[in-house]
Enzyme design. Sequence first.
Site, PDB file in Angstrom:
ATOM      1  N   GLU A 178       0.865  -1.181   0.000  1.00 49.19           N
ATOM      2  CA  GLU A 178       0.000   0.000   0.000  1.00 49.19           C
ATOM      3  C   GLU A 178       0.898   1.225   0.000  1.00 49.19           C
ATOM      4  O   GLU A 178       1.848   1.314   0.786  1.00 49.19           O
ATOM      5  CB  GLU A 178      -0.911   0.017   1.229  1.00 49.19           C
ATOM      6  CG  GLU A 178      -1.831   1.239   1.261  1.00 49.19           C
ATOM      7  CD  GLU A 178      -2.768   1.265   2.448  1.00 49.19           C
ATOM      8  OE1 GLU A 178      -3.537   2.238   2.557  1.00 49.19           O
ATOM      9  OE2 GLU A 178      -2.743   0.318   3.264  1.00 49.19           O
ATOM     10  N   ASN A 236      -4.383   4.912  -2.385  1.00 47.00           N
ATOM     11  CA  ASN A 236      -5.639   5.367  -1.799  1.00 47.00           C
ATOM     12  C   ASN A 236      -6.235   6.452  -2.686  1.00 47.00           C
ATOM     13  O   ASN A 236      -5.562   7.419  -3.041  1.00 47.00           O
ATOM     14  CB  ASN A 236      -5.405   5.915  -0.387  1.00 47.00           C
ATOM     15  CG  ASN A 236      -5.004   4.832   0.580  1.00 47.00           C
ATOM     16  OD1 ASN A 236      -5.804   3.968   0.922  1.00 47.00           O
ATOM     17  ND2 ASN A 236      -3.751   4.848   1.023  1.00 47.00           N
ATOM     18  N   GLU A 268      -7.516   1.832  -3.843  1.00 50.01           N
ATOM     19  CA  GLU A 268      -8.312   1.572  -2.647  1.00 50.01           C
ATOM     20  C   GLU A 268      -9.209   2.777  -2.380  1.00 50.01           C
ATOM     21  O   GLU A 268      -8.710   3.888  -2.181  1.00 50.01           O
ATOM     22  CB  GLU A 268      -7.403   1.309  -1.452  1.00 50.01           C
ATOM     23  CG  GLU A 268      -6.497   0.086  -1.632  1.00 50.01           C
ATOM     24  CD  GLU A 268      -5.629  -0.187  -0.421  1.00 50.01           C
ATOM     25  OE1 GLU A 268      -5.732   0.577   0.576  1.00 50.01           O
ATOM     26  OE2 GLU A 268      -4.849  -1.156  -0.440  1.00 50.01           O
ATOM     27  N   ASP A 298     -12.045  -0.103   0.718  1.00 48.57           N
ATOM     28  CA  ASP A 298     -11.193   0.031   1.897  1.00 48.57           C
ATOM     29  C   ASP A 298     -12.034   0.240   3.159  1.00 48.57           C
ATOM     30  O   ASP A 298     -13.156   0.740   3.090  1.00 48.57           O
ATOM     31  CB  ASP A 298     -10.238   1.207   1.698  1.00 48.57           C
ATOM     32  CG  ASP A 298      -9.021   1.149   2.589  1.00 48.57           C
ATOM     33  OD1 ASP A 298      -8.830   0.122   3.269  1.00 48.57           O
ATOM     34  OD2 ASP A 298      -8.257   2.117   2.604  1.00 48.57           O
ATOM     35  N   GLU A 355      -6.651  -5.985   7.540  1.00 47.28           N
ATOM     36  CA  GLU A 355      -5.770  -4.896   7.973  1.00 47.28           C
ATOM     37  C   GLU A 355      -5.505  -4.964   9.472  1.00 47.28           C
ATOM     38  O   GLU A 355      -6.279  -5.534  10.233  1.00 47.28           O
ATOM     39  CB  GLU A 355      -6.402  -3.544   7.648  1.00 47.28           C
ATOM     40  CG  GLU A 355      -6.570  -3.254   6.169  1.00 47.28           C
ATOM     41  CD  GLU A 355      -7.038  -1.833   5.933  1.00 47.28           C
ATOM     42  OE1 GLU A 355      -6.180  -0.986   5.661  1.00 47.28           O
ATOM     43  OE2 GLU A 355      -8.244  -1.570   6.027  1.00 47.28           O
TER      44      GLU A 355
END
Length: 399
Positions: A178, A236, A268, A298, A355
């Site tokens: 990420e 993101n 995401e 997400d 996560e």
Amino acid sequence: MSSLPLRILVLEDHAFQRAYVVRVLEQLGCATVYEAADGAQALALLEAVGPVDVALCDLQMEGMDGVEFIQRVGTGGQVGAIIISSSLPADLRRAVRQMVSLLGLEFLGDMEKPLHGPKLRQLLEKRLQRMPEARPAAQPEPEVASEVQVRRALAERQLHAFYQPKFNLVTGGVEGVEVLARWQHPSGLVLSPSVFMPALERFGLLDEWLYTKMDQALAVQEQARRQGVSVNMAFNLHAGQLASRTLTANVKQLLARHGAVGHGVTFEITESGLLETSTVSLESLVHLRMMGCRLSIDDFGAGFSSMQRLCQLPFNEIKLDAEFVRTLEEEPRCLAVIASTLALGHTLGMSVVIEGIETTAQHRKLLELGCTLGQGYWYARPMSGPDLLCWLKHPQALR
């Protein structure tokens, strides 16, 4: 037995049980132990002696009960963390734990009576591990950057991509990273996104930062390919950015610049931002998928539109909110949520990433549930581009 340099407040209305808990804490080597028979007495005590590290709270008592006490200290900084000790039903204790989290207090655990010394010590040691260490005075981190500051940071390339690996829980192999954001400030500090992301959003700079971050990350991906390592980069994306008619064209241009392909990139999008999706946003999602990019919903489970959005939008990955893992050991319902999400992902043909994995116990439990993909400090912390390239060669080096 080693001492525990903690200040503890015991809130319990039953005199015998209160004395028992105080004695257990003293035997555990706690530095200072205070006691109170109800919430009002506890508040007066805190006013006199100052903040404590941990409050061990019964919930149901005459006068001001433990629930009201927690509410009263929640915003005052008088208590660092809470341990619940109550015989109330499990669903009520769960609600209080949620209240503790919403108030910004650390929740250490929920213990049945009579308290068990080793378990109590384990919870108190967890608090010690999370307490900030004494550090030399440093330039304080600004609360929120101004427009001038973030524009200068962008122009002078002070904002940098950082990378946190996603991993296979079974094999330990890297499944992707990420791409996060850090500000390498001229003061020498590395500032977190909470300092600058609000300003980027408020002043319409999210797109500029997205493309800058993608340019940095795809360059790192290109270097990794030369090392013989293929790594997916996950970015993101704010839901509002999907409404830009230039989004997919810019993404395509960046991929071409670095010789990258769509399936090497994931976007995401936070679930809470998808309450209303315009036709332009839906078009962007479809085009990104047509380019081969993966789409991940997400913080799944943190919003209210999960099921509907999974049916309507072309996502192919679910990232389960870290809160479900954080309370995994104390909250049986979290096991059910995780198991249900895994089953849902399997049925829909979507991968599920868990996560917030921070401990070996969490990792072991998730494996038992059938989880295969995860992310968290247990495996690797966010790192710079050069560190990531080194880590990909030697994954244990920065563990």
